[in-house]
Scaffold this active site. Structure first.
Site, PDB file in Angstrom:
ATOM      1  N   CYS A 141       0.799  -1.184  -0.013  1.00 23.28           N
ATOM      2  CA  CYS A 141       0.078   0.031   0.073  1.00 23.28           C
ATOM      3  C   CYS A 141       0.734   1.317  -0.036  1.00 23.28           C
ATOM      4  CB  CYS A 141      -0.989   0.048   1.040  1.00 23.28           C
ATOM      5  SG  CYS A 141      -2.380   1.189   0.993  1.00 23.28           S
ATOM      6  N   LYS A 162     -11.968   8.698  -1.141  1.00 21.66           N
ATOM      7  CA  LYS A 162     -11.269   7.369  -0.509  1.00 21.66           C
ATOM      8  C   LYS A 162     -11.631   6.013  -1.276  1.00 21.66           C
ATOM      9  CE  LYS A 162      -9.682   5.055   3.479  1.00 21.66           C
ATOM     10  NZ  LYS A 162      -9.686   4.943   5.006  1.00 21.66           N
ATOM     11  N   SER A 191      -7.860   0.460   0.601  1.00 24.57           N
ATOM     12  CA  SER A 191      -8.314   1.557   1.482  1.00 24.57           C
ATOM     13  C   SER A 191      -7.115   2.759   1.356  1.00 24.57           C
ATOM     14  CB  SER A 191      -8.311   0.973   3.051  1.00 24.57           C
ATOM     15  OG  SER A 191      -8.485   2.064   3.973  1.00 24.57           O
ATOM     16  N   HIS A 234      -4.727  -4.329  -0.002  1.00 21.71           N
ATOM     17  CA  HIS A 234      -4.441  -4.751   1.314  1.00 21.71           C
ATOM     18  C   HIS A 234      -4.837  -6.243   1.661  1.00 21.71           C
ATOM     19  CE1 HIS A 234      -3.110  -1.678   3.574  1.00 21.71           C
ATOM     20  NE2 HIS A 234      -3.817  -0.820   3.059  1.00 21.71           N
ATOM     21  N   GLU A 236      -3.780  -8.674   3.190  1.00 17.63           N
ATOM     22  CA  GLU A 236      -3.569  -9.211   4.599  1.00 17.63           C
ATOM     23  C   GLU A 236      -4.637  -8.618   5.497  1.00 17.63           C
ATOM     24  OE1 GLU A 236      -2.124  -4.718   5.043  1.00 17.63           O
ATOM     25  OE2 GLU A 236      -2.244  -6.249   3.321  1.00 17.63           O
ATOM     26  N   ARG A 248     -14.921   3.832  12.665  1.00 15.33           N
ATOM     27  CA  ARG A 248     -14.017   5.064  12.934  1.00 15.33           C
ATOM     28  C   ARG A 248     -14.176   6.327  12.478  1.00 15.33           C
ATOM     29  NH1 ARG A 248      -8.285   4.116  10.752  1.00 15.33           N
ATOM     30  NH2 ARG A 248      -9.466   5.197   9.001  1.00 15.33           N
TER      31      ARG A 248
END
Length: 314
Positions: A141, A162, A191, A234, A236, A248
């Site tokens: 990333c 985003k 992300s 990502h 992972e 969040r």
């Protein structure tokens, strides 16, 4: 063979609950084998979560792998000092060593200029060091964008919104070894705000753009020799990582978009399905096998003499 991590690393207990076997250091010492030496430079604030995610993907290999966790001197500390002191080594303490592989994680810095980041000078030192001391480096990333900028002078653009969700990807360079065994379509979480334009990547003679999509742009790239592998997503991520990021941002009144293709019926109250784990396992296994194990010298002191010049995509 399992991977070897420091005794009492929290990831051991977390992964045992998933029926993933991780060998503590004291057990691995009894085996007469030359394990792969893989360093992880963890730039994420929540280091323990990232440790679990990466150890999970590295565990799906017949190789024995020694993991060394690394941190930078000037990185902001949001993980407990006790954990860092127990399980991490400073880069300055290991920079005379050689490694079979290196993973550099992402960081929540996509909206900052590289030169404004406190540890940018030391990260540049790491990037130069890796070319001399590591057989192959995997960038995740933000680290992928940072390394592309440093090595090739290609700066990422900032998206208006985003990129957040789970996206379909296709193979653009199917002959690359890191693509072996991949389905025609596979899913990856993203992300990020940053995006490196594909037309700029394609102008760089040393870079091969291997996979991506119209929605996410370039996802997987490498240099011709395979000593640098760049991943803009990502693979992972845990099942709920995107959910945690979304809630969040909701709690912070940032009015985020709901992550794309993530919640059933686009409803954040419903548990998301994990559609990307098989891809993540295969990606890391291919990197370890074709870019690290089959290329690295048995004697690690010879790594700098063994830097490849062959074209893996041909």
């Amino acid at each position: 063979m399992p991977i070897r991590v420091p005794d009492k690393l929290p990831a051991i207990d977390a992964l045992k609950q998933e029926n993933i076997y991780v060998m503590p250091a004291h057990r691995a010492d009894t085996q007469d084998i030359r394990p792969m030496q893989v360093a992880v430079l963890n730039l994420m604030p929540d280091k323990i979560t990232t440790e679990v995610q990466l150890v999970r993907l590295l565990s799906n290999s017949p190789l024995q792998i020694d993991i060394e966790l690394v941190r930078l001197e000037h990185q902001t500390k949001t993980t407990s000092e006790a954990h860092l002191d127990n399980f991490y080594r400073y880069f300055s303490d290991i920079k005379d060593k050689n490694y079979d592989g290196l993973i550099i994680t992402g960081a929540p810095l996509g909206l900052k200029d590289y030169e404004d980041i406190t540890y940018w000078p030391q990260l540049k030192e790491v990037l130069d060091w890796a070319d001399r001391h590591v057989t192959s480096t995997l960038f995740l990333c933000w680290a992928a964008h940072a390394a592309i900028y440093y090595h090739y002078g290609i700066k990422h653009d900032i998206r208006d919104t985003k990129l957040s969700g789970v996206y379909k990807h296709t193979k653009w360079e199917s002959k690359a070894p890191i693509m072996r065994g991949f389905d025609d379509i596979f899913y990856v979480p993203h992300s990020r705000y940053g995006e490196v334009p594909i037309n700029k990547l394609n102008k760089e003679a040393d870079l091969i753009t291997i996979s991506g999509s119209n929605e996410v742009g370039a996802y997987l790239m490498q240099n011709k020799s395979g000593t640098r592998v760049f991943i803009t997503g990502h693979p992972e991520y845990d099942r709920l990582t995107l959910h945690d990021e979304y809630t969040r941002d909701v709690d912070a009144d940032l009015n985020p978009d709901i992550p794309v293709n993530y919640y059933p019926d686009n409803d954040p109250k419903l548990a998301p399905q994990k559609l990307w784990q098989a891809h993540g396992y295969l990606l890391f296994s291919n990197w370890l096998n074709y870019y690290v194990y089959q290329t690295t010298p048995y004697n690690l002191s010879q790594v700098s003499e063994n830097i490849r010049t062959d074209n893996f995509a041909e």
